[in-house]
Design a protein around this motif. Sequence first.
Motif, PDB file in Angstrom:
ATOM      1  N   ALA A  36       0.856  13.645   0.567  1.00 13.98           N
ATOM      2  CA  ALA A  36       2.269  13.374   0.250  1.00 13.98           C
ATOM      3  C   ALA A  36       2.455  12.645  -1.073  1.00 13.98           C
ATOM      4  CB  ALA A  36       2.895  12.587   1.398  1.00 13.98           C
ATOM      5  N   GLY A  94      -1.236  -1.807  -0.102  1.00 12.09           N
ATOM      6  CA  GLY A  94      -0.818  -0.520   0.453  1.00 12.09           C
ATOM      7  C   GLY A  94      -0.473  -0.670   1.920  1.00 12.09           C
ATOM      8  N   ILE A  95       0.289   0.293   2.431  1.00 13.62           N
ATOM      9  CA  ILE A  95       0.717   0.193   3.831  1.00 13.62           C
ATOM     10  C   ILE A  95      -0.426   0.527   4.792  1.00 13.62           C
ATOM     11  CG2 ILE A  95       2.252   1.210   5.563  1.00 13.62           C
ATOM     12  CD1 ILE A  95       4.480   1.113   3.572  1.00 13.62           C
ATOM     13  N   VAL A  96      -1.258   1.511   4.427  1.00 13.82           N
ATOM     14  CA  VAL A  96      -2.342   1.863   5.360  1.00 13.82           C
ATOM     15  C   VAL A  96      -3.271   0.666   5.618  1.00 13.82           C
ATOM     16  CG1 VAL A  96      -4.345   3.357   5.732  1.00 13.82           C
ATOM     17  CG2 VAL A  96      -2.172   4.345   4.980  1.00 13.82           C
ATOM     18  N   PRO A  97      -3.767  -0.013   4.570  1.00  9.78           N
ATOM     19  CA  PRO A  97      -4.566  -1.210   4.888  1.00  9.78           C
ATOM     20  C   PRO A  97      -3.754  -2.266   5.636  1.00  9.78           C
ATOM     21  CG  PRO A  97      -4.258  -0.968   2.495  1.00  9.78           C
ATOM     22  CD  PRO A  97      -3.774   0.292   3.131  1.00  9.78           C
ATOM     23  N   TYR A 120       1.356  10.701  11.331  1.00 12.09           N
ATOM     24  CA  TYR A 120       0.572  10.460  10.104  1.00 12.09           C
ATOM     25  C   TYR A 120      -0.797   9.921  10.522  1.00 12.09           C
ATOM     26  CZ  TYR A 120      -0.619   8.104   5.681  1.00 12.09           C
ATOM     27  OH  TYR A 120      -1.240   7.662   4.544  1.00 12.09           O
ATOM     28  N   PHE A 123      -2.305   6.435  11.639  1.00  8.54           N
ATOM     29  CA  PHE A 123      -1.740   5.782  12.824  1.00  8.54           C
ATOM     30  C   PHE A 123      -2.618   5.985  14.067  1.00  8.54           C
ATOM     31  CE2 PHE A 123       2.925   4.627  12.217  1.00  8.54           C
ATOM     32  CZ  PHE A 123       2.850   4.593  10.839  1.00  8.54           C
ATOM     33  N   CYS A 167       6.452   4.966  13.213  1.00  8.88           N
ATOM     34  CA  CYS A 167       6.666   5.609  11.924  1.00  8.88           C
ATOM     35  C   CYS A 167       8.158   5.932  11.816  1.00  8.88           C
ATOM     36  CB  CYS A 167       5.816   6.879  11.860  1.00  8.88           C
ATOM     37  SG  CYS A 167       5.627   7.528  10.202  1.00  8.88           S
ATOM     38  N   ASN A 171       6.775  10.774  10.305  1.00  6.12           N
ATOM     39  CA  ASN A 171       5.968  11.755   9.575  1.00  6.12           C
ATOM     40  C   ASN A 171       4.849  12.201  10.488  1.00  6.12           C
ATOM     41  OD1 ASN A 171       4.152  13.110   7.917  1.00  6.12           O
ATOM     42  ND2 ASN A 171       3.462  11.264   6.846  1.00  6.12           N
ATOM     43  N   ASP A 199       6.556   1.199  10.048  1.00  2.42           N
ATOM     44  CA  ASP A 199       6.270   1.670   8.683  1.00  2.42           C
ATOM     45  C   ASP A 199       7.499   2.441   8.200  1.00  2.42           C
ATOM     46  OD1 ASP A 199       5.536   3.202   6.505  1.00  2.42           O
ATOM     47  OD2 ASP A 199       3.649   3.899   7.362  1.00  2.42           O
ATOM     48  N   ILE A 201       8.205   3.528   5.031  1.00  3.79           N
ATOM     49  CA  ILE A 201       7.953   4.018   3.667  1.00  3.79           C
ATOM     50  C   ILE A 201       8.828   5.224   3.295  1.00  3.79           C
ATOM     51  CG2 ILE A 201       6.041   5.606   4.219  1.00  3.79           C
ATOM     52  CD1 ILE A 201       4.565   4.501   1.718  1.00  3.79           C
ATOM     53  N   HIS A 202       9.247   6.009   4.308  1.00  2.00           N
ATOM     54  CA  HIS A 202      10.040   7.218   4.006  1.00  2.00           C
ATOM     55  C   HIS A 202      11.550   6.979   4.088  1.00  2.00           C
ATOM     56  CE1 HIS A 202       6.636  10.043   3.811  1.00  2.00           C
ATOM     57  NE2 HIS A 202       6.104   9.384   4.819  1.00  2.00           N
ATOM     58  N   LYS A 227       6.504   5.901  -2.123  1.00  2.77           N
ATOM     59  CA  LYS A 227       6.671   7.278  -1.635  1.00  2.77           C
ATOM     60  C   LYS A 227       7.927   7.910  -2.223  1.00  2.77           C
ATOM     61  CE  LYS A 227       4.051   8.358   0.677  1.00  2.77           C
ATOM     62  NZ  LYS A 227       2.787   9.046   0.375  1.00  2.77           N
TER      63      LYS A 227
HETATM   64  C1  LIG Z   1       4.115   7.119   7.029  1.00  2.00           C
HETATM   65  C2  LIG Z   1       3.241   6.788   5.866  1.00  2.00           C
HETATM   66  N1  LIG Z   1       2.832   5.524   5.694  1.00  2.00           N
HETATM   67  C3  LIG Z   1       2.039   5.161   4.656  1.00  2.00           C
HETATM   68  C4  LIG Z   1       1.636   6.107   3.726  1.00  2.00           C
HETATM   69  C5  LIG Z   1       0.745   5.670   2.604  1.00  2.00           C
HETATM   70  O1  LIG Z   1       1.042   4.387   2.222  1.00  2.00           O
HETATM   71  P1  LIG Z   1       0.125   3.582   1.194  1.00  2.00           P
HETATM   72  O2  LIG Z   1      -0.191   4.521   0.058  1.00  2.00           O
HETATM   73  O3  LIG Z   1       0.978   2.424   0.784  1.00  2.00           O
HETATM   74  O4  LIG Z   1      -1.095   3.141   1.946  1.00  2.00           O
HETATM   75  C6  LIG Z   1       2.044   7.433   3.871  1.00  2.00           C
HETATM   76  C7  LIG Z   1       1.576   8.447   2.915  1.00  2.00           C
HETATM   77  O5  LIG Z   1       1.842   9.602   3.038  1.00  2.00           O
HETATM   78  C8  LIG Z   1       2.870   7.777   4.952  1.00  2.00           C
HETATM   79  O6  LIG Z   1       3.320   9.022   5.134  1.00  2.00           O
END
Ligand SMILES: Cc1ncc(COP(=O)(O)O)c(C=O)c1O
Length: 376
Positions: A36, A94-97, A120, A123, A167, A171, A199, A201-202, A227
Amino acid sequence: MKKYDFNQVIDRKNTFSFKWDNVNYADKDMLPMPVADMDFPIADEILAAIDQITNHKILGYSIVPESLQIAAQQKIKEDYAWDTDLAWQVWIPGIVPGITAACAAFSSPEDGILTAVPVYHPFHLVAGWLGHPLHTFPMIEESGRWTFDFVAFENALKKGPKVFLFCNPHNPGGTVFSAEEIHRIKVLCKQYDCTIISDEIHADLIIDPEVKHTCIQSEISFFATSKAYNTAGLGGAVAIIPDAATRLAFQKKTFGFFPMLSRHSIEVMLATYAMSSDWMDSLLPYLRSNHALLLNRMNQLPGISMLPLEATYLAWIGFDSKLHGDFQKRLFDAGLHVLRGDQFLGGDFVRLNFACPEVQLRKAIEIIEGVVHASH
Ligand SMILES: Cc1ncc(COP(=O)(O)O)c(C=O)c1O
């Protein structure tokens, strides 16, 4: 007002792009629509912020300035109707970490992590990364959109997960949860003593102009501009954690693991929060038009179905048993890379990123049509 031209095709090959420079495409002429990020130029204000750093010629360790904290606070208040305190913010790369750290802080090998599927992939993968049990419940189709199976949600909560990964918007599938749904989720999680990690982000990528994003205002909520403004990969996000003890428990899992934010990410986020709405005013109509084109063409195909998205540029396209076998691989062999539903624990679906010039999307649609017609 400046109007951006998203019809412009910019060659992204040989830029170390995760999307375009995938080693599996080495000798192939591939159209990549997996991960994405968008094949669109970023806003002038962001380019100017990067130029300013280049012209200054020095990098180094950076602090998160109060101006960035206030900018994020204002956006969360104005756009998502949540009045937050600056002290609640934890800036992260970043959101993932951030999700991994939050799960490490609040879940354990005894209880585990709950999420709705398909989702996603980090998760659900996070449970394996931490060695915690994964609990899931299905998204279901209701009135032409994807939403939670609330009975299955409650049954899953009864198993005692300590963390619910939400989410919002969703996503894949693009659900913008209504205020009523958000309320129901909060009530259920409170009843079963389950921490909501949200989360968002979208949240700015709203495809259906009739819907409005509702922020869940949970124990831990993640926001990022990356994003929606196409600066993914640069890093930078904020966790809003109202309770001081929860915040400290989260931070303890980040110390020594998370790098400081780079000067580039700080300056880019500042520029993003401060910029005019021109870029977004060009982007959303473009994405909506691509979405309408794709939706229409997919739903004319035998054995293919797609529900309209409320948010995100990530289409979730279902295929029936006639196309079963390896639909994703057949598309890949025909020159189109989309992601397999399995990656999201989603079964007979593929996920297609339509944030690209219309000419590329039309080519992708033709490839899908060719593969579908050849399968009947
Ligand atoms: C729902 C969601 N959260 C987080 C991310 C990525 O976040 P980050 O790049 O800040 O780790 C994505 C990327 O596609 C996403 O779709």
